[in-house]
Design an enzyme around this catalytic site. Structure first.
Site, PDB file in Angstrom:
ATOM      1  N   HIS A  48      -3.241   0.876   8.519  1.00 24.61           N
ATOM      2  CA  HIS A  48      -1.786   1.436   8.390  1.00 24.61           C
ATOM      3  C   HIS A  48      -1.743   2.558   7.454  1.00 24.61           C
ATOM      4  O   HIS A  48      -1.147   3.604   8.042  1.00 24.61           O
ATOM      5  CB  HIS A  48      -0.999   0.194   7.783  1.00 24.61           C
ATOM      6  CG  HIS A  48       0.508   0.766   7.474  1.00 24.61           C
ATOM      7  ND1 HIS A  48       1.537   0.097   8.055  1.00 24.61           N
ATOM      8  CD2 HIS A  48       0.967   1.626   6.546  1.00 24.61           C
ATOM      9  CE1 HIS A  48       2.648   0.710   7.674  1.00 24.61           C
ATOM     10  NE2 HIS A  48       2.308   1.420   6.584  1.00 24.61           N
ATOM     11  N   GLN A  68       3.186  10.050   2.354  1.00 29.35           N
ATOM     12  CA  GLN A  68       4.445   9.393   2.032  1.00 29.35           C
ATOM     13  C   GLN A  68       5.244   9.710   0.765  1.00 29.35           C
ATOM     14  O   GLN A  68       6.649   9.674   0.724  1.00 29.35           O
ATOM     15  CB  GLN A  68       4.303   7.768   1.967  1.00 29.35           C
ATOM     16  CG  GLN A  68       3.972   7.019   3.098  1.00 29.35           C
ATOM     17  CD  GLN A  68       3.741   5.614   3.007  1.00 29.35           C
ATOM     18  OE1 GLN A  68       2.688   5.049   2.345  1.00 29.35           O
ATOM     19  NE2 GLN A  68       4.707   4.689   3.287  1.00 29.35           N
ATOM     20  N   CYS A  89       6.958  -0.765   7.044  1.00 27.67           N
ATOM     21  CA  CYS A  89       6.397   0.493   6.111  1.00 27.67           C
ATOM     22  C   CYS A  89       7.510   0.819   5.458  1.00 27.67           C
ATOM     23  O   CYS A  89       8.739   0.903   5.617  1.00 27.67           O
ATOM     24  CB  CYS A  89       6.169   1.402   7.354  1.00 27.67           C
ATOM     25  SG  CYS A  89       5.612   3.242   6.555  1.00 27.67           S
ATOM     26  N   LEU A  90       7.199   1.347   4.197  1.00 27.16           N
ATOM     27  CA  LEU A  90       8.159   1.894   3.353  1.00 27.16           C
ATOM     28  C   LEU A  90       8.954   3.094   3.821  1.00 27.16           C
ATOM     29  O   LEU A  90       9.985   3.316   3.549  1.00 27.16           O
ATOM     30  CB  LEU A  90       7.633   2.211   1.743  1.00 27.16           C
ATOM     31  CG  LEU A  90       7.200   0.923   1.258  1.00 27.16           C
ATOM     32  CD1 LEU A  90       6.132   1.312   0.065  1.00 27.16           C
ATOM     33  CD2 LEU A  90       8.225   0.045   0.616  1.00 27.16           C
ATOM     34  N   HIS A 147      -1.292   6.890   8.208  1.00 24.20           N
ATOM     35  CA  HIS A 147      -0.307   7.898   7.527  1.00 24.20           C
ATOM     36  C   HIS A 147      -0.888   9.230   7.187  1.00 24.20           C
ATOM     37  O   HIS A 147      -0.468  10.179   7.178  1.00 24.20           O
ATOM     38  CB  HIS A 147       0.251   7.312   6.168  1.00 24.20           C
ATOM     39  CG  HIS A 147       1.447   6.270   6.139  1.00 24.20           C
ATOM     40  ND1 HIS A 147       2.613   6.677   6.892  1.00 24.20           N
ATOM     41  CD2 HIS A 147       1.413   5.025   5.976  1.00 24.20           C
ATOM     42  CE1 HIS A 147       3.440   5.882   6.427  1.00 24.20           C
ATOM     43  NE2 HIS A 147       2.796   4.651   6.153  1.00 24.20           N
ATOM     44  N   GLY A 196       0.888  -1.066   0.122  1.00 23.43           N
ATOM     45  CA  GLY A 196       0.061   0.131   0.014  1.00 23.43           C
ATOM     46  C   GLY A 196       0.814   1.242  -0.346  1.00 23.43           C
ATOM     47  O   GLY A 196       2.073   1.090   0.347  1.00 23.43           O
TER      48      GLY A 196
HETATM   49  O1  GNR Z   1       4.468  -2.776   1.982  1.00 21.90           O
HETATM   50  C1  GNR Z   1       3.887  -2.732   2.936  1.00 21.90           C
HETATM   51  N1  GNR Z   1       3.576  -3.793   3.746  1.00 21.90           N
HETATM   52  C2  GNR Z   1       2.622  -4.047   4.736  1.00 21.90           C
HETATM   53  C3  GNR Z   1       2.348  -5.064   5.465  1.00 21.90           C
HETATM   54  C4  GNR Z   1       1.617  -5.273   6.242  1.00 21.90           C
HETATM   55  C5  GNR Z   1       0.925  -4.257   6.705  1.00 21.90           C
HETATM   56  C6  GNR Z   1       1.213  -3.165   5.999  1.00 21.90           C
HETATM   57  C7  GNR Z   1       1.813  -2.975   5.043  1.00 21.90           C
HETATM   58  S1  GNR Z   1       1.854  -1.295   3.979  1.00 21.90           S
HETATM   59  C8  GNR Z   1       3.355  -1.294   3.692  1.00 21.90           C
HETATM   60  C9  GNR Z   1       3.621  -0.289   2.518  1.00 21.90           C
HETATM   61  C10 GNR Z   1       3.477   1.035   3.339  1.00 21.90           C
HETATM   62  O2  GNR Z   1       4.282   1.455   4.080  1.00 21.90           O
HETATM   63  N2  GNR Z   1       2.614   1.578   3.079  1.00 21.90           N
HETATM   64  O3  GNR Z   1       2.147   2.676   3.804  1.00 21.90           O
HETATM   65 NI    NI Z   2       3.684   2.457   5.552  1.00 27.72          NI
END
Ligand code: GNR
Ligand code: NI
Length: 171
Positions: A134, A51, A92-93, A138, A46
């Protein structure tokens, strides 16, 4: 189409509370397209507009194995169904090196609009439910390390220092 730069902790721009989308025009569709391209390129499940330094309540998600099931969530909100918690770990990225379960709701009802402004609701469980929570965090300027214990936070900060050093050496 354009790849967007993903902000990383501790960038203060990740702390802004994003503004609702009011006009569903070509500009919004372009942002959605660029966010999808950026999410697929970064191999994320996601991505929230916050971001990529866009101050709007826009989220893209694709939890499919085949990476061909894009979902667009504009002005999203959710209601928990029951009190069951998920133990799925999340990453999270924008927070490289951290991976843990936050005990999110396992079952929610999502309300959002698509890129044309059409309102929809969707029942989400498991990884999709976790992902939606999640991404909405953000949009509200929250990160998955905000509520963790001091010990976990110290471990994470140490790991981040190492990651940053490695990144510098690779440059
Ligand atoms: O890549 C992502 N993997 C993920 C795995 C478990 C729960 C949420 C995520 S979101 C994350 C990408 C991201 O940072 N989205 O904001
Ligand atoms: Ni994230």
């Amino acid at each position: 189409m354009a790849l967007l730069e993903i902000l990383e902790y501790p960038d203060e721009r990740l702390r802004r509370v994003a503004k609702p989308v009011k006009q569903f025009d070509e500009y919004i569709k372009q942002i959605v397209a660029d966010m999808l391209e950026t999410m697929y390129h970064a191999q994320g499940a996601g991505l929230a507009a916050t971001q990529v330094d866009i101050d709007k309540r826009i989220v893209v998600i694709d939890i499919s194995e085949t990476r061909d099931q894009p979902e667009v969530l504009i002005n999203p909100s959710y209601k928990a169904v029951g009190d069951k918690r998920s133990e799925l770990p999340e990453g999270c990225l924008s927070v490289p090196g951290f991976y843990d379960s936050l005990g999110r709701y396992d079952h929610i009802i999502l309300t959002a609009t698509d890129a044309d402004g059409n309102l929809y609701t969707k029942e989400c469980t498991g990884i999709m439910a976790v992902c939606v929570q999640h991404e909405i965090d953000h949009l509200d300027g929250k990160l998955l390390i905000d509520e963790i214990s001091m010990l976990k936070k110290q471990r994470f900060e140490k790991k981040l220092t190492k990651i940053r050093k490695m990144q510098e050496r690779a440059r």
